[in-house]
Design a protein around this motif. Structure first.
Motif, mmCIF file in Angstrom:
data_model
loop_
_atom_site.group_PDB
_atom_site.id
_atom_site.type_symbol
_atom_site.label_atom_id
_atom_site.label_comp_id
_atom_site.label_asym_id
_atom_site.label_seq_id
_atom_site.Cartn_x
_atom_site.Cartn_y
_atom_site.Cartn_z
ATOM 1 N N GLN A 1 0.846 -1.196 0.000
ATOM 2 C CA GLN A 1 0.000 0.000 0.000
ATOM 3 C C GLN A 1 0.886 1.253 0.000
ATOM 4 N N GLY A 2 2.009 1.165 0.679
ATOM 5 C CA GLY A 2 2.951 2.276 0.686
ATOM 6 C C GLY A 2 3.464 2.597 -0.714
ATOM 7 N N VAL A 3 3.791 1.565 -1.501
ATOM 8 C CA VAL A 3 4.276 1.809 -2.867
ATOM 9 C C VAL A 3 3.157 2.413 -3.723
ATOM 10 N N ILE A 4 1.942 1.899 -3.559
ATOM 11 C CA ILE A 4 0.802 2.468 -4.298
ATOM 12 C C ILE A 4 0.640 3.950 -3.936
ATOM 13 N N ASP A 5 0.692 4.250 -2.636
ATOM 14 C CA ASP A 5 0.521 5.636 -2.177
ATOM 15 C C ASP A 5 1.632 6.547 -2.728
ATOM 16 N N LEU A 6 2.857 6.003 -2.768
ATOM 17 C CA LEU A 6 3.991 6.784 -3.287
ATOM 18 C C LEU A 6 3.754 7.170 -4.751
ATOM 19 N N THR A 7 3.326 6.198 -5.568
ATOM 20 C CA THR A 7 3.093 6.500 -6.987
ATOM 21 C C THR A 7 1.903 7.450 -7.141
ATOM 22 N N ALA A 8 0.899 7.304 -6.274
ATOM 23 C CA ALA A 8 -0.268 8.186 -6.337
ATOM 24 C C ALA A 8 0.135 9.629 -6.060
ATOM 25 N N GLU A 9 0.906 9.814 -5.010
ATOM 26 C CA GLU A 9 1.346 11.163 -4.634
ATOM 27 C C GLU A 9 2.223 11.767 -5.730
ATOM 28 N N TYR A 10 3.109 10.947 -6.286
ATOM 29 C CA TYR A 10 4.013 11.425 -7.334
ATOM 30 C C TYR A 10 3.210 11.827 -8.574
ATOM 31 N N ALA A 11 2.215 11.017 -8.927
ATOM 32 C CA ALA A 11 1.375 11.317 -10.095
ATOM 33 C C ALA A 11 0.603 12.617 -9.867
ATOM 34 N N PHE A 12 0.069 12.777 -8.670
ATOM 35 C CA PHE A 12 -0.684 13.999 -8.343
ATOM 36 C C PHE A 12 0.230 15.223 -8.446
ATOM 37 N N ARG A 13 1.459 15.095 -7.961
ATOM 38 C CA ARG A 13 2.381 16.238 -8.042
ATOM 39 C C ARG A 13 2.768 16.545 -9.486
ATOM 40 N N LEU A 14 2.895 15.492 -10.308
ATOM 41 C CA LEU A 14 3.194 15.731 -11.723
ATOM 42 C C LEU A 14 2.098 16.573 -12.372
ATOM 43 N N GLN A 15 0.858 16.343 -11.924
ATOM 44 C CA GLN A 15 -0.257 17.112 -12.487
ATOM 45 C C GLN A 15 -0.223 18.569 -12.060
ATOM 46 N N THR A 16 0.341 18.824 -10.885
ATOM 47 C CA THR A 16 0.177 20.150 -10.289
ATOM 48 C C THR A 16 1.471 20.956 -10.169
ATOM 49 N N ASP A 17 2.622 20.353 -10.457
ATOM 50 C CA ASP A 17 3.898 21.009 -10.168
ATOM 51 C C ASP A 17 4.754 21.082 -11.441
ATOM 52 N N SER A 18 4.876 22.297 -12.002
ATOM 53 C CA SER A 18 5.606 22.465 -13.259
ATOM 54 C C SER A 18 7.102 22.194 -13.085
ATOM 55 N N VAL A 19 7.624 22.422 -11.872
ATOM 56 C CA VAL A 19 9.048 22.188 -11.622
ATOM 57 C C VAL A 19 9.351 20.681 -11.696
ATOM 58 N N LEU A 20 8.473 19.869 -11.113
ATOM 59 C CA LEU A 20 8.649 18.415 -11.180
ATOM 60 C C LEU A 20 8.552 17.923 -12.628
ATOM 61 N N ARG A 21 7.575 18.448 -13.367
ATOM 62 C CA ARG A 21 7.416 18.049 -14.774
ATOM 63 C C ARG A 21 8.677 18.367 -15.577
ATOM 64 N N ALA A 22 9.272 19.537 -15.326
ATOM 65 C CA ALA A 22 10.482 19.921 -16.060
ATOM 66 C C ALA A 22 11.634 18.979 -15.729
ATOM 67 N N GLY A 23 11.731 18.562 -14.466
ATOM 68 C CA GLY A 23 12.789 17.629 -14.072
ATOM 69 C C GLY A 23 12.636 16.289 -14.759
ATOM 70 N N VAL A 24 11.391 15.803 -14.832
ATOM 71 C CA VAL A 24 11.124 14.525 -15.503
ATOM 72 C C VAL A 24 11.497 14.630 -16.979
ATOM 73 N N ARG A 25 11.147 15.758 -17.591
ATOM 74 C CA ARG A 25 11.437 15.905 -19.020
ATOM 75 C C ARG A 25 12.939 15.960 -19.280
ATOM 76 N N LEU A 26 13.679 16.667 -18.436
ATOM 77 C CA LEU A 26 15.131 16.726 -18.604
ATOM 78 C C LEU A 26 15.759 15.347 -18.433
ATOM 79 N N THR A 27 15.096 14.496 -17.639
ATOM 80 C CA THR A 27 15.612 13.144 -17.434
ATOM 81 C C THR A 27 15.328 12.260 -18.635
ATOM 82 N N VAL A 28 14.115 12.380 -19.186
ATOM 83 C CA VAL A 28 13.676 11.491 -20.264
ATOM 84 C C VAL A 28 14.342 11.858 -21.584
ATOM 85 N N GLU A 29 14.575 13.152 -21.808
ATOM 86 C CA GLU A 29 15.070 13.586 -23.108
ATOM 87 C C GLU A 29 16.594 13.691 -23.149
ATOM 88 N N GLN A 30 17.119 13.567 -24.354
ATOM 89 C CA GLN A 30 18.562 13.685 -24.555
ATOM 90 C C GLN A 30 18.844 15.073 -25.128
#
Lengths: 254, 254
Positions: free
Chosen positions: A78-107
């Motif tokens: 349940q802890g792992v589920i909650d962790l992914t839920a919180e992370y997904a929610f923050r991705l929806q609401t936090d532009s700084v987190l989204r930018a970090g993910v994009r810099l990681t995914v892209e070359q």
């Protein structure tokens, strides 16, 4: 405003301006001049926090780890589920987190080692899953390390698809589906019906609790919402999730 | 060499040179001059096939659909497993496919709609999974559309992680793990033990069969290996996979 709070806020303004600039122009097309003009700060204020565009990008990538709120739930799955839920929610609401993910995914010409941000998530999830194994929550033969790498990889792709298809609006639904499909293959059968995968409902509860906290008497704009970086893991934003979990029937592995 | 074969080969040379150029310089940093210099072709030969860098990128993105070899296996879930296995194997061996995937995943000045390549894979997998549902292979309540989007998303992230961690060498192992974890959550219990998720073994069989075909008398460099684009879906490279599957015990949903 205390000097430290002002510094935290200035740093956050720079990261938000950089996130918006990278989003529009790409990392390679962006410049510190453009980031400055969007932030409304002086060049001196920028260089006080970051010596270069590369340093800002590194801070954006590192902000992904700050979004890994480690849940305190007794049932580790349940802890792992909650962790992914919180992370997904923050991705929806936090532009700084989204930018970090994009810099990681892209070359791009930003040449940070790309393993680190995945490794941060893998360390936290791996630790929870080893706990799950010790508590008898995992099926025999299921290796925590292999499940960890699957979850990190699958989540990375799912958020990417949700971004492309729906600007991440359907992300909570997609993460919920991942857990419904995945749990029978990794969790002991008696535990599966007790795990709460209804992430959309819980994040709504979560968001309402945050709004209530912000509207409460005594809450000042300086004090709430705190920047994610200043919030210790396992407290703050994760509390409503934990509270919602506690209201459910107690669960145990059989 | 017949004129049509020469044209196919020239086109392929351009795509391979572009794939290498984008890989080193990124899409935005690459130029047709650089692509030309790597291909060893004249500018006239390039423009005969592609009017611009954008057109080359569009062809690389479209090449992803050509790698979707639709399997003819009676058990539709085995077909989806085989499809992902073949796609993963091609990602390891085909720089043109890798470049197409990267152009899809990353945000550059190349402004093609990004949904199309995911949609191509989703259409094929969705069709197979609806077949699986009709044949009673799926658990009650499992919606083919939702599973399709999960598989496309999860596969996208898994290949990304495999690239970052191991230059895609461990990709077959990671895809195999995905199926072991996923199948109990989507397939009827009686079918699960009959589905072959040992992708590494089957791809080795597959590769040996291809080598044998190339070494066979009568095979000329012009005739084999064919470019992926010229190979109709469901034939050619998919045959060894299908042949390997046919050697297994017959399986049926119960």
């Amino acid at each position: 405003m205390a000097q430290q709070q002002r510094a935290i806020r200035t740093r956050r303004m720079i990261l938000e301006a950089a996130a918006a600039t990278f989003d529009e122009l790409g990392y390679d097309g962006a410049s510190t001049t453009e980031i400055l003009s969007r932030s409304g700060l002086t060049r001196g204020a920028l260089y006080h926090h970051f010596p270069s565009k590369e340093a800002i990008a590194a801070a954006l990538v590192a902000a992904q780890d700050e979004a890994l709120v480690i849940p305190t739930h007794t049932v580790k799955l349940q802890g792992v589920i909650d962790l992914t839920a919180e992370y997904a929610f923050r991705l929806q609401t936090d532009s700084v987190l989204r930018a970090g993910v994009r810099l990681t995914v892209e070359q791009t010409s930003f040449s940070q080692p790309k393993i680190a941000p995945y490794q941060g998530a893998a360390n936290v999830i791996g630790s929870l899953l080893r706990g799950a194994q010790e508590r008898g929550e995992l099926l025999p033969g299921v290796r925590p390390q292999e499940v960890t790498e699957f979850i990190v990889g699958a989540f990375t792709g799912i958020q990417l698809l949700s971004q492309v298809y729906d600007n991440r609006r359907d992300l909570l639904h997609r993460v919920s589906a991942m857990w419904r499909f995945l749990l029978p293959g990794i969790a002991v059968p008696g535990l599966v019906p007790h795990l709460d995968t209804d992430i959309e409902r819980r994040c709504a509860v979560n968001a309402r609790a945050r709004q209530d906290a912000e509207a409460a008497p005594g809450a000042t704009p300086e004090a709430t919402p705190e920047p994610a970086a200043a919030r210790p893991a396992g407290t703050g934003a994760s509390e409503p999730v934990a509270a919602a979990s506690r209201r459910r029937e107690p669960v145990k592995a059989d």
